[in-house]
Scaffold this active site. Structure first.
Site, PDB file in Angstrom:
ATOM      1  N   CYS A  28      -9.239  -2.709   4.263  1.00 55.36           N
ATOM      2  CA  CYS A  28      -8.385  -1.959   5.175  1.00 55.36           C
ATOM      3  C   CYS A  28      -8.381  -2.619   6.559  1.00 55.36           C
ATOM      4  CB  CYS A  28      -8.815  -0.494   5.214  1.00 55.36           C
ATOM      5  SG  CYS A  28      -7.569   0.630   5.861  1.00 55.36           S
ATOM      6  N   HIS A  82      -9.683   1.266  -0.739  1.00 56.42           N
ATOM      7  CA  HIS A  82     -10.987   1.912  -0.599  1.00 56.42           C
ATOM      8  C   HIS A  82     -11.473   2.321  -1.987  1.00 56.42           C
ATOM      9  CE1 HIS A  82     -10.812   2.112   3.760  1.00 56.42           C
ATOM     10  NE2 HIS A  82      -9.592   2.610   3.680  1.00 56.42           N
TER      11      HIS A  82
END
Length: 507
Positions: A339, A443
């Site tokens: 991310c 994630h």
């Protein structure tokens, strides 16, 4: 034991509050959700307002705190935004992004939030979500936030007693005995509350006890006599493999031993640090959260995790010389960015519209991946995904979720995964030419074993590491059962069921 299934016109509400932060209230709610689910009840967790950078995406694409998502798994229900209607994600010391019912609402400073939002809009948001859950469930297990007796802000606090009053909840107080002063914390918390609110507390729970509870009896007797609140149990310390809620506890677990040192950069605004729990469960792997170039230099694996403010944390990293240490390690050890960490590994981060940081900025990344990231809109991509590794077989599965602002464009090189977000397939991530630097928006990428094994195998000392074939979800479910068993064994559950007047209680 299963309770007789009887439709309730309105859910019972049980609220767990802590004498301090870190008292164990989140795990207590988790344990109670699993216990009530085992009894056959339609139970749901609720936290009116959570401040956390550790969040998850629901199947509907809503963003909620990771703690409430875990509690939903304990309750065996699908997580949704009703369970955490207000989520605060700190961006800077005095400003947070406010997530309302799973979607970005706006950024607020402390003054705006508490004096213009919380007591009006905030209360209305909490009330309507509570009312929905009351109509659709048997029991709501509510988690408080911090302490209900913060005397400097009791009139502004909507997450504790105000929520308890809206839900007409029976309240339990949790206190962590490991920190010392447990009886003073419990007594002080209860006695600082106005009498009407104090009467809402029906039980106190002492948590995290090492050793025998026999020496606590005089203190328990005095606490009950002076506060009028029953101590309903003493819960021993439990070693668990479960996601932590708060970044203050990351790295608190000891290493399982072994050779492979995984260095996760501990950004000031680190988010979704539970991405690495699945790595930490492996024998022979030690996950460390680091903030010095020396720690980076001796690592076998380097990970740049998610962050709530990519540009500010990139500047922090440069101020400490971590950027140079990571660049020097490129090609020698595997490096992964997730991310915000993925965005940092690229060539450039463009916030010309001042969306992320509140000021116009275009900064250079670490230059290890041919990627440019642009912040173009004040919204997020929040979605659950499945897929597979492009350099493996169709059986090399990955599973995860995306929560990010900004869009990253790959200028060269290869993607890491082919993923499906429910609306179609597309490529995610980037891999360097030598295969040693990787970036992804996923994630939870280590939760399934395929990528976990592939990534660790690239470490010089990782070639001899034998990774398990376990899905991390299996580990979590096993630990949820253990948590529930230990808690229910050490609490007076018969008394609690009778107090709640649940169908079939006491039979």
């Amino acid at each position: 034991m299963k309770l007789e299934r009887t439709h309730l016109k309105k859910a019972r509400s049980l609220m767990v509050m802590g004498a301090t932060s870190g008292a164990g209230k989140s795990l207590m709610v988790t344990a109670l959700c699993r216990y009530f689910s085992d009894l056959g009840l339609n139970v749901v967790p609720f936290k009116a307002q959570n401040m956390s950078l550790n969040s998850m995406v629901t199947p509907e694409g809503e963003e909620i705190a990771r703690a409430q998502e875990l509690q939903a798994r304990a309750a065996r229900v699908c997580p949704d935004a009703h369970m955490n209607p207000i989520l605060l994600k700190p961006m800077r010391d005095n400003k947070s992004q406010v997530i309302v019912e799973g979607l970005p609402y706006r950024d607020m400073d402390v003054e705006t939030y508490y004096h213009h939002f919380a007591g009006t809009e905030g209360v209305a948001i909490i009330e309507r979500n509570l009312e929905f859950l009351e109509r659709t469930r048997d029991i709501i297990v509510i988690e408080g936030a911090g302490s209900p007796a913060e005397i400097n802000m009791m009139d502004l606090d909507i997450a504790n007693m105000r929520t308890a009053e809206l839900a007409n909840a029976l309240c339990l107080l949790v206190v962590n005995i490991e920190w010392g002063g447990a009886f003073a914390y419990a007594y002080g918390t209860l006695m600082l509350l106005p009498e009407a609110q104090r009467k809402m507390f029906k039980g106190t729970i002492i948590t995290n006890l090492y050793g025998s509870k026999s020496g606590l009896e005089p203190g328990i007797e005095l606490l009950e006599r002076t506060t009028g609140v029953k101590v309903i149990g003493v819960v021993p310390h439990i070693d668990l493999d479960l996601p932590d809620e708060d970044s203050m506890f990351i790295g608190a677990r000891g290493p399982k031993g072994g050779a492979v040192e995984v260095a996760v950069v501990r950004f000031p605004r680190i988010s979704n640090f539970t991405d690495f729990d699945a790595l930490g469960m492996e024998e022979g792997v030690h996950v460390r959260y680091v903030d010095t170039s020396a720690d980076i230099a001796r690592a076998d694996v380097i990970v740049l995790p998610g962050t709530k403010n990519t540009i500010e944390d990139l500047k922090w990293m440069r101020d400490r010389g971590l950027d140079q240490a990571i660049q020097a390690a490129a090609g020698k050890v595997p490096i992964l960015g997730i991310c915000g960490g993925y965005q940092m590994l690229g060539l450039e981060i463009d916030d010309s519209l001042a969306i992320e940081g509140g000021q116009v900025q275009v900064v250079q990344g670490l230059g290890l991946l041919p990627v440019v990231t642009r912040f173009e809109r004040y919204d997020k991509r929040t979605v659950q995904v499945t897929g597979h590794m492009l350099d493996g077989s169709e059986a090399d599965l990955v599973r995860g979720y995306e929560i990010h602002m900004g869009r990253s464009e790959r200028l060269d090189g290869h993607a890491l995964f082919r993923i499906n977000d429910g609306e179609g397939e597309h490529l995610d991530g980037t891999v360097s030419e030598d295969g040693m630097v990787m970036g992804t928006y996923l994630h939870g990428v280590f939760d399934l074993p395929a990528f976990r094994k592939r990534f660790l195998s690239k470490a010089g000392r990782g070639s001899g590491t034998s990774c398990s074939d376990q899905d991390y979800e299996t580990v979590v479910q096993r630990n949820l059962d253990l948590l529930s068993e230990v808690v229910s064994t050490n609490l007076d559950m018969a008394w609690l069921l009778t107090l709640l007047r649940l169908p079939g209680a006491g039979r």
